[in-house]
Design an enzyme around this catalytic site. Structure first.
Site, PDB file in Angstrom:
ATOM      1  N   LYS A  74       0.846  -1.279   0.100  1.00 51.48           N
ATOM      2  CA  LYS A  74       0.176  -0.011  -0.126  1.00 51.48           C
ATOM      3  C   LYS A  74       0.887   1.251   0.064  1.00 51.48           C
ATOM      4  O   LYS A  74       1.153   1.871   1.103  1.00 51.48           O
ATOM      5  CB  LYS A  74      -0.901  -0.098   1.077  1.00 51.48           C
ATOM      6  CG  LYS A  74      -2.242   0.774   1.089  1.00 51.48           C
ATOM      7  CD  LYS A  74      -3.170   0.414   2.256  1.00 51.48           C
ATOM      8  CE  LYS A  74      -4.345   1.619   2.157  1.00 51.48           C
ATOM      9  NZ  LYS A  74      -4.975   1.824   0.958  1.00 51.48           N
ATOM     10  N   GLU A 104      -9.200  -4.558  -9.296  1.00 54.83           N
ATOM     11  CA  GLU A 104     -10.043  -3.907  -8.176  1.00 54.83           C
ATOM     12  C   GLU A 104     -10.354  -2.509  -8.478  1.00 54.83           C
ATOM     13  O   GLU A 104     -10.001  -2.286  -9.842  1.00 54.83           O
ATOM     14  CB  GLU A 104      -9.030  -4.113  -6.978  1.00 54.83           C
ATOM     15  CG  GLU A 104      -7.883  -3.082  -7.284  1.00 54.83           C
ATOM     16  CD  GLU A 104      -6.896  -2.879  -6.002  1.00 54.83           C
ATOM     17  OE1 GLU A 104      -7.061  -3.501  -4.999  1.00 54.83           O
ATOM     18  OE2 GLU A 104      -6.051  -2.309  -6.132  1.00 54.83           O
TER      19      GLU A 104
HETATM   20  N1  PMP Z   1      -7.647  -1.309  -3.187  1.00 50.49           N
HETATM   21  C1  PMP Z   1      -7.149  -0.211  -2.863  1.00 50.49           C
HETATM   22  C2  PMP Z   1      -6.274   0.331  -4.236  1.00 50.49           C
HETATM   23  C3  PMP Z   1      -7.122   0.696  -2.011  1.00 50.49           C
HETATM   24  O1  PMP Z   1      -6.243   1.719  -1.979  1.00 50.49           O
HETATM   25  C4  PMP Z   1      -8.056   0.258  -0.646  1.00 50.49           C
HETATM   26  C5  PMP Z   1      -8.054   0.717   0.563  1.00 50.49           C
HETATM   27  N2  PMP Z   1      -8.534   2.098   0.194  1.00 50.49           N
HETATM   28  C6  PMP Z   1      -8.475  -1.101  -0.965  1.00 50.49           C
HETATM   29  C7  PMP Z   1      -8.393  -1.681  -2.195  1.00 50.49           C
HETATM   30  C8  PMP Z   1      -9.262  -1.459   0.273  1.00 50.49           C
HETATM   31  O2  PMP Z   1      -8.551  -2.176   1.512  1.00 50.49           O
HETATM   32  P1  PMP Z   1      -8.900  -2.007   2.865  1.00 50.49           P
HETATM   33  O3  PMP Z   1     -10.341  -2.616   2.985  1.00 50.49           O
HETATM   34  O4  PMP Z   1      -8.075  -2.839   3.548  1.00 50.49           O
HETATM   35  O5  PMP Z   1      -9.013  -0.597   3.111  1.00 50.49           O
END
Ligand code: PMP
Length: 286
Positions: free
Chosen positions: A149, A182
């Site tokens: 991330k 995603e």
């Molecule tokens: N994909 C991306 C690219 C993200 O930045 C995020 C978080 N905003 C998610 C998926 C979702 O992840 P999480 O449930 O851990 O927030």
């Protein structure tokens, strides 16, 4: 608002980092978005783990231990007296020279912001959202693993701009092979034949904490879940579709590339997962 920077607290106007910080110059750093529900921090342990794993993958040494980081987050939440809100935890490579070389940076910068968040208008939670497929592809795992991330969101931002240009608020991104990965800041799920399916991280998806939570809830309701390979065809022909993320929570998708998904309304399973999710986050906050 009190913002934590490297162990000290600053007001919003005074919370500043150097223009030589490599987080700014190169997007060199990692971050987490975390929720506060009823004064408790949701899944803090998992977020801290993911942060340190992202940092390890980019050889970024976080100068504090996990326990200390956890306490810094909890203290910042306490100082800001936020019952419900959002935490942005950032670790950058720190201040360096104008060159790209991280060796020029002395120490990582740690920032913790506690604020509010509303990613989508309320009506979309009720009526669902329309998405498009972006032409910007997800960066392949051999270039930048999607599980990191990182502060580099440019390809997601390009996809977000495409969504905006198409009159939508969100876009789904494909990987280099053309499989669904995603959305720009959320994971994506479909329900097909009573099975809940989502692309695996190796297809270009972040290993989402909300995604894992929703899978756990679904299993407890007797719904089978699977990480798998999905194409746009699967989205178009899904019985139900929704996105998940810390900021967005669960948001129903009712149209993709002008194809109506299911009956064009948020699905029954999506609704019950949303209800259970709301109860769950209140019970299971750290
Ligand atoms: N994909 C991306 C690219 C993200 O930045 C995020 C978080 N905003 C998610 C998926 C979702 O992840 P999480 O449930 O851990 O927030």
């Amino acid at each position: 608002m009190k913002i934590y920077i490297d162990g000290k607290y600053y007001g919003r106007e005074d919370a500043r980092v150097s223009v030589f910080n490599h987080g700014l110059l190169y997007g060199d750093g990692v971050f987490e978005g975390i929720r506060i529900y009823n004064g408790k921090v949701f899944r803090l342990k998992e977020h801290i783990e993911r942060l340190y794993q992202s940092a390890k993958a980019i050889l970024l040494e976080i100068p504090v231990k996990k326990e200390e980081m956890k306490n810094a987050v909890l203290e910042t939440v306490k100082i800001n007296a936020k019952e419900n809100g959002y935490i942005r935890l950032i670790v950058t490579r720190g201040e360096g020279s104008l060159g790209i070389d991280p060796a020029q940076c002395n120490a990582a910068t740690i920032i913790i912001i506690v604020a509010d968040i509303q990613l989508y208008p309320e009506e979309h939670y009720k009526n669902g959202i329309e998405i498009i497929t972006a032409s910007s592809r997800r960066i392949p795992p051999d270039s930048l693993d999607p599980r990191i991330k990182s502060l580099n969101y440019l390809n997601n931002i390009m996809a977000k701009l495409e969504a905006r240009q198409a009159g939508c608020l969100e876009a789904v991104m494909l990987n280099r092979e053309g499989f669904v990965s995603e959305c720009t800041g959320d994971n994506i799920f479909i329900l097909k034949n009573n099975e809940l399916l989502t692309p695996a991280p190796y297809h270009g998806a972040l290993d989402g904490i909300t995604m894992r939570t929703v899978m756990e809830i679904a299993e407890s309701l007797g719904i089978r879940t699977r990480e798998t390979t999905l194409t746009r065809y699967d989205l178009y022909n899904a019985d139900e579709c929704f996105m998940t993320g810390t900021g967005a929570e669960i948001i129903p998708v009712i149209k993709a590339d002008s194809r109506i998904i299911g009956d064009g309304m948020p699905g029954t399973i999506t609704r019950s997962l949303t209800d259970r999710f709301k109860q769950y986050v209140l019970q299971r906050a750290f």
